[in-house]
Design an enzyme around this catalytic site. Structure first.
Site, PDB file in Angstrom:
ATOM      1  N   LYS A 183       0.806  -1.190   0.000  1.00 14.10           N
ATOM      2  CA  LYS A 183       0.000   0.000   0.000  1.00 14.10           C
ATOM      3  C   LYS A 183       0.857   1.266   0.000  1.00 14.10           C
ATOM      4  CE  LYS A 183      -3.409  -2.329   2.875  1.00 14.10           C
ATOM      5  NZ  LYS A 183      -3.941  -2.411   4.231  1.00 14.10           N
ATOM      6  N   GLY A 184       2.094   1.141   0.417  1.00  6.18           N
ATOM      7  CA  GLY A 184       2.939   2.307   0.657  1.00  6.18           C
ATOM      8  C   GLY A 184       3.166   3.221  -0.521  1.00  6.18           C
ATOM      9  N   GLU A 235       7.966   1.897  -6.084  1.00  8.79           N
ATOM     10  CA  GLU A 235       8.034   1.515  -4.672  1.00  8.79           C
ATOM     11  C   GLU A 235       8.210   2.756  -3.805  1.00  8.79           C
ATOM     12  OE1 GLU A 235       7.247  -0.212  -2.294  1.00  8.79           O
ATOM     13  OE2 GLU A 235       8.621  -1.876  -2.060  1.00  8.79           O
ATOM     14  N   ASP A 236       7.717   2.685  -2.583  1.00  8.25           N
ATOM     15  CA  ASP A 236       7.825   3.830  -1.684  1.00  8.25           C
ATOM     16  C   ASP A 236       9.236   3.999  -1.122  1.00  8.25           C
ATOM     17  OD1 ASP A 236       7.641   1.560  -0.064  1.00  8.25           O
ATOM     18  OD2 ASP A 236       6.114   2.381   1.262  1.00  8.25           O
ATOM     19  N   ASP A 281      14.867  -0.161   1.683  1.00  5.01           N
ATOM     20  CA  ASP A 281      15.537  -0.227   2.977  1.00  5.01           C
ATOM     21  C   ASP A 281      16.635  -1.287   2.869  1.00  5.01           C
ATOM     22  OD1 ASP A 281      16.124  -0.362   5.752  1.00  5.01           O
ATOM     23  OD2 ASP A 281      14.074   0.124   6.274  1.00  5.01           O
ATOM     24  N   LYS A 293      17.229   4.306   1.380  1.00  2.08           N
ATOM     25  CA  LYS A 293      18.071   4.276   2.585  1.00  2.08           C
ATOM     26  C   LYS A 293      19.299   3.430   2.273  1.00  2.08           C
ATOM     27  CE  LYS A 293      14.631   4.477   6.300  1.00  2.08           C
ATOM     28  NZ  LYS A 293      14.154   3.756   7.490  1.00  2.08           N
ATOM     29  N   PHE A 324      12.976   6.335  10.812  1.00  3.59           N
ATOM     30  CA  PHE A 324      11.693   5.703  10.541  1.00  3.59           C
ATOM     31  C   PHE A 324      10.736   6.794  10.092  1.00  3.59           C
ATOM     32  CE2 PHE A 324       7.721   3.550  11.000  1.00  3.59           C
ATOM     33  CZ  PHE A 324       8.032   2.250  10.623  1.00  3.59           C
ATOM     34  N   VAL A 325      10.327   6.727   8.825  1.00  4.00           N
ATOM     35  CA  VAL A 325       9.524   7.787   8.228  1.00  4.00           C
ATOM     36  C   VAL A 325       8.111   7.323   7.921  1.00  4.00           C
ATOM     37  CG1 VAL A 325      11.470   9.086   7.287  1.00  4.00           C
ATOM     38  CG2 VAL A 325      10.460   7.226   5.942  1.00  4.00           C
ATOM     39  N   ASP A 332       3.647   4.082   6.208  1.00  2.00           N
ATOM     40  CA  ASP A 332       2.905   3.915   7.447  1.00  2.00           C
ATOM     41  C   ASP A 332       3.750   3.312   8.557  1.00  2.00           C
ATOM     42  OD1 ASP A 332       1.601   0.688   7.869  1.00  2.00           O
ATOM     43  OD2 ASP A 332       3.012   1.193   6.268  1.00  2.00           O
TER      44      ASP A 332
END
Length: 179
Positions: free
Chosen positions: A42-43, A98-99, A102, A130, A151-152, A158
């Protein structure tokens, strides 16, 4: 600013401007082609929506729901496909939207899967990168912002299904996710 955010990392104007800039770069690459643009839900939903509005090349849209996080803040190391593509990728140019990248686990595995399914090419477009957290050999082909190991939340991102609707990207206070 939301009370659970420590500070705003990227405001609405910064997001809007950079997303358009990256989308126009991608658009130039795909002129004369018809790529399949795959949003990772969902991001990525808000980024994806803003991104595709700047593409003039003909595109098809599809979505996947994949996860390696669950409700935690650290990757579980297991890729789960909760919703697969409706379209066949064989012979297609695929753009994954993609959001955030990581550890790289999700996108490294997803890219390999799509190539295994016969995609002609797979390009990764990410909102946030990141680099210092990378554990897998994957890099975005197009990246809007490199960020530090914070952590964003917001703009689709979310924590435990909260904060996605914030119009900016904020750094979540540690006490919210460490309690």
């Amino acid at each position: 600013m939301h009370k659970d955010c420590e500070r705003i990392l990227l405001n609405e104007d910064e997001l809007r401007s950079r997303v358009k800039e990256v989308a126009l770069e991608v658009d130039a690459r795909y002129q004369g082609k018809r790529p399949l643009v795959v949003g990772i839900l969902k991001g990525s939903i808000i980024f994806y929506s803003d991104f595709i509005r700047h593409l003039s090349c003909p595109v098809e849209l599809d979505f996947m729901v994949v996860s390696s996080y669950g409700s935690g803040t650290v990757s579980s190391g297991k890729l789960r496909i909760k919703k697969d593509l409706d379209k066949d990728v064989a012979g297609r140019d695929v753009i994954i939207v993609e959001d955030i990248i990581d550890s790289g686990f999700t996108l490294a595995n997803l890219k390999a899967l799509l190539l295994e399914r016969g995609a002609a090419s797979v390009v990764i477009v990410t909102l946030l990168n990141k680099k210092e957290r990378r554990e897998y050999d994957v890099a975005p082909d197009y990246n809007c912002f490199d960020i530090e190991n914070e952590f964003v939340v917001g703009y689709g991102l979310d924590y435990d299904e909260r904060y996605r609707n914030l119009p900016y990207i904020g750094i979540l206070k540690r006490e919210v996710y460490e309690s």
